[in-house]
Design a protein around this motif. Structure first.
Motif, PDB file in Angstrom:
ATOM      1  N   HIS A 290      25.388  -4.124  24.125  1.00  0.00           N
ATOM      2  CA  HIS A 290      25.065  -5.475  23.679  1.00  0.00           C
ATOM      3  C   HIS A 290      24.503  -6.389  24.753  1.00  0.00           C
ATOM      4  O   HIS A 290      23.582  -7.147  24.512  1.00  0.00           O
ATOM      5  CB  HIS A 290      26.355  -6.103  23.149  1.00  0.00           C
ATOM      6  N   ASP A 291      25.106  -6.337  25.942  1.00  0.00           N
ATOM      7  CA  ASP A 291      24.706  -7.304  26.974  1.00  0.00           C
ATOM      8  C   ASP A 291      23.277  -7.041  27.461  1.00  0.00           C
ATOM      9  O   ASP A 291      22.678  -7.898  28.110  1.00  0.00           O
ATOM     10  CB  ASP A 291      25.712  -7.336  28.145  1.00  0.00           C
ATOM     11  N   HIS A 292      22.711  -5.888  27.115  1.00  0.00           N
ATOM     12  CA  HIS A 292      21.326  -5.573  27.491  1.00  0.00           C
ATOM     13  C   HIS A 292      20.369  -5.638  26.301  1.00  0.00           C
ATOM     14  O   HIS A 292      19.214  -6.009  26.439  1.00  0.00           O
ATOM     15  CB  HIS A 292      21.245  -4.165  28.110  1.00  0.00           C
ATOM     16  N   ALA A 293      20.881  -5.246  25.126  1.00  0.00           N
ATOM     17  CA  ALA A 293      19.984  -4.958  23.990  1.00  0.00           C
ATOM     18  C   ALA A 293      20.085  -5.934  22.834  1.00  0.00           C
ATOM     19  O   ALA A 293      19.242  -5.906  21.944  1.00  0.00           O
ATOM     20  CB  ALA A 293      20.269  -3.544  23.474  1.00  0.00           C
TER      21      ALA A 293
ATOM     22  N   THR B 119      17.305  -0.420  28.786  1.00  0.00           N
ATOM     23  CA  THR B 119      17.864   0.693  29.571  1.00  0.00           C
ATOM     24  C   THR B 119      18.952   1.447  28.814  1.00  0.00           C
ATOM     25  O   THR B 119      19.156   2.633  29.050  1.00  0.00           O
ATOM     26  CB  THR B 119      18.471   0.195  30.897  1.00  0.00           C
ATOM     27  N   HIS B 120      19.696   0.741  27.941  1.00  0.00           N
ATOM     28  CA  HIS B 120      20.705   1.393  27.098  1.00  0.00           C
ATOM     29  C   HIS B 120      21.159   0.374  26.063  1.00  0.00           C
ATOM     30  O   HIS B 120      20.937  -0.823  26.216  1.00  0.00           O
ATOM     31  CB  HIS B 120      21.880   1.930  27.928  1.00  0.00           C
ATOM     32  N   ALA B 121      21.789   0.882  25.001  1.00  0.00           N
ATOM     33  CA  ALA B 121      21.978   0.050  23.807  1.00  0.00           C
ATOM     34  C   ALA B 121      23.162  -0.904  23.877  1.00  0.00           C
ATOM     35  O   ALA B 121      23.458  -1.571  22.886  1.00  0.00           O
ATOM     36  CB  ALA B 121      22.103   0.962  22.574  1.00  0.00           C
TER      37      ALA B 121
ATOM     38  N   GLY C 109      20.785  -3.769  36.603  1.00  0.00           N
ATOM     39  CA  GLY C 109      21.041  -4.502  35.365  1.00  0.00           C
ATOM     40  C   GLY C 109      22.019  -5.652  35.539  1.00  0.00           C
ATOM     41  O   GLY C 109      22.114  -6.531  34.683  1.00  0.00           O
ATOM     42  N   HIS C 110      22.782  -5.602  36.628  1.00  0.00           N
ATOM     43  CA  HIS C 110      23.679  -6.708  36.994  1.00  0.00           C
ATOM     44  C   HIS C 110      23.738  -6.753  38.512  1.00  0.00           C
ATOM     45  O   HIS C 110      23.742  -5.710  39.162  1.00  0.00           O
ATOM     46  CB  HIS C 110      25.111  -6.480  36.485  1.00  0.00           C
ATOM     47  N   GLY C 111      23.839  -7.952  39.056  1.00  0.00           N
ATOM     48  CA  GLY C 111      24.050  -8.084  40.493  1.00  0.00           C
ATOM     49  C   GLY C 111      22.759  -8.068  41.282  1.00  0.00           C
ATOM     50  O   GLY C 111      21.654  -7.957  40.725  1.00  0.00           O
TER      51      GLY C 111
ATOM     52  N   GLY D 292      19.312  -0.522  35.140  1.00  0.00           N
ATOM     53  CA  GLY D 292      20.295  -0.876  34.108  1.00  0.00           C
ATOM     54  C   GLY D 292      21.697  -0.842  34.698  1.00  0.00           C
ATOM     55  O   GLY D 292      21.941  -1.384  35.780  1.00  0.00           O
ATOM     56  N   ASP D 293      22.626  -0.164  34.002  1.00  0.00           N
ATOM     57  CA  ASP D 293      23.993  -0.077  34.518  1.00  0.00           C
ATOM     58  C   ASP D 293      24.252   1.238  35.252  1.00  0.00           C
ATOM     59  O   ASP D 293      25.380   1.500  35.668  1.00  0.00           O
ATOM     60  CB  ASP D 293      25.007  -0.215  33.375  1.00  0.00           C
ATOM     61  N   THR D 294      23.224   2.088  35.393  1.00  0.00           N
ATOM     62  CA  THR D 294      23.433   3.365  36.085  1.00  0.00           C
ATOM     63  C   THR D 294      23.739   3.118  37.565  1.00  0.00           C
ATOM     64  O   THR D 294      24.633   3.742  38.141  1.00  0.00           O
ATOM     65  CB  THR D 294      22.205   4.274  35.909  1.00  0.00           C
TER      66      THR D 294
HETATM   67 ZN    ZN Z   1      25.591  -4.119  31.322  1.00  0.00          ZN
END
Ligand code: ZN
Length: 265
Positions: free
Chosen positions: A85-88, A81-83, A193-195, A153-155
């Motif tokens: 670190h915690d995702h990619a 979803t985006h670069a 992306g979280h929760g 993601g985080d959006t």
């Molecule tokens: Zn995140």
């Protein structure tokens, strides 16, 4: 299912959330990542291929949990979803392990960055790309059109507010509008992306929009009273702030200040 009313899964224990989406919680909980990063294994029911979305941190136990959740299915795409670190972070290694290409909007992760409205086929599964900048310039969401779920993601987080960088708050509001349109179909859900999963997406997006607008109003009010120093604004807007989150709050205040300068002058 993991909702606001139920406990999160244990990291590594796969949780079936929809017909097409299985959640594997990464073992990286902290003040920034809440319970940890949500890694998703996506597949059409009965398919022998799957995609892994936001593989998360480069952690051996997490790799094993993802591959266990994929099971017999071959990993055919690594979606990001985006670069951040915690995702990619794990994406290059997972791509190497599985031979699957990384699909992301950030040119650091792929030679062929995703574009708005791109359609990705993973066997019989269709995934549509929604370009939703705001949290970052490379943020995309992924729509599963056959069930109306959107991986945000985080959006849009399961709880709380994502950081929006200075200069991107207008884009962030536009992205929320876009998501509201896409999520208007009955049965649509936000897989964040979280929760926890959000089963009432329109109400949740509205809450987040209002929370952000309240911050804008608070800054406008403080500026009118002569409070202009960003650090003073952080103290005023976030009185009970966890010390680890002070930098995040400062970025958010700077973003609101930049937004106020372009929209209120
Ligand atoms: Zn995140």
């Amino acid at each position: 299912m993991w909702t606001r009313d139920t406990a999160p899964p244990r990291p590594g224990d796969p949780l079936t959330v929809t017909e097409r989406a299985t959640l594997v919680l990464a073992p990286n909980a902290n003040a920034w990542t809440f319970e940890g990063t949500n890694t998703w294994v996506l597949a059409e029911p009965g398919s022998d291929v799957c995609a892994v979305l936001d593989p998360g941190p480069d952690d051996d136990a997490h790799v094993a949990a993802i591959l266990a959740a994929a099971g017999e299915r071959c990993v055919a795409a690594v979606l990001v979803t985006h670069a951040h670190h915690d995702h990619a972070e794990l994406a290059p290694r997972l791509a190497e392990l599985t031979g699957a290409p990384v699909r992301a909007a950030h040119p650091r992760l792929t030679d062929e960055p995703l574009q708005d409205d791109d359609e990705i086929r993973v066997g019989a599964l269709t995934v549509r790309v929604l370009y939703t900048p705001g949290h970052t310039g490379d943020s995309v969401c992924f729509l599963l059109p056959d069930e109306g779920s959107v991986l945000t993601g985080d959006t849009v987080l399961g709880g709380g507010s994502p950081i929006v960088k200075p200069g991107r708050l207008g884009q962030f509001f536009d992205s929320l509008d876009r998501l509201s349109e896409v999520l208007a179909a009955p049965g649509s859900m936000i897989l964040p992306g979280h929760g926890p999963v959000l089963t009432d997406p329109l109400a949740q997006i509205e809450r987040r929009r209002k929370a952000r607008l309240r911050r804008v109003d608070q800054v406008v009010g403080a500026l009118a009273e002569g409070v202009e120093d960003p650090e003073d604004l952080v103290d005023r807007l976030y009185p009970d702030l966890h010390p680890d989150l002070r930098d995040a709050a400062r970025i958010s205040v700077d973003a609101v200040l930049a937004h106020v300068q372009t929209t209120h002058s």
